[in-house]
Structure formats: C-alpha cells, structure tokens
Design a protein around this motif. Structure first.
Motif: not given
Length: 87
Positions: A43-62
């Motif tokens: 995901v970090n590689e894709l972000r560096k290529l310009g893709h906008r990706i959000t990260t959320t937490r499911k059940h505080e861990q995943t």
C-alpha cells in the motif's frame, strides 16, 4: 522463448482495491486469501506512485485499505453530478 509477465503483488493489491470500492480490503484478507504478507508495504508503494489510499481500523486491530477514486463533475441539466473516474 520468453515467459509471460506476471502481476506483482502491488498490481494485485491495486486491482483488488479498485474492485472493492468503498468496502475496501483488509490486511488479513490480503494475507490469508491472496498471499500478500506485507500489505502495508505494498500500500505504501502504491501511495508513493500517487494513489490515494486511506487506512481505517476494524475492531481496533485490523487495517482496512480503501482506494479513493477521483471525482469529476458533469453538467446534468438540473445541476452538477459527481461521477467516479476509473483509471
């Protein structure tokens, strides 16, 4: 004789993110179902290529990743309507 090009894990993650839309995909699913063990790195590689990706937490861990698709406005007569733009 040449061997056919295979998709990288990064390509596979991007394709899965597009197909899942707003639902996104979890790091656990990427690991267990798709064999992508370092999802955060891909995901970090894709972000560096310009893709906008959000990260959320499911059940505080995943971690759950969602690709933000750009919007464009089109005039529909009664006003403007936003549409998703696919690369």
């Amino acid at each position: 004789m040449t061997t056919p090009k295979t998709d990288t894990q990064r390509d596979q993650v991007l394709r899965l993110l597009y197909s899942r839309g707003e639902e996104g995909i979890s790091a656990i699913e990427l690991d267990r179902k798709w064999g992508i063990y370092r999802a955060a790195a891909r995901v970090n590689e894709l972000r560096k290529l310009g893709h906008r990706i959000t990260t959320t937490r499911k059940h505080e861990q995943t971690a759950v990743y969602v690709l933000e698709l750009p919007k464009r406005e089109t005039d529909m007569g009664n006003g403007l309507m936003q549409q998703e733009v696919f690369g």
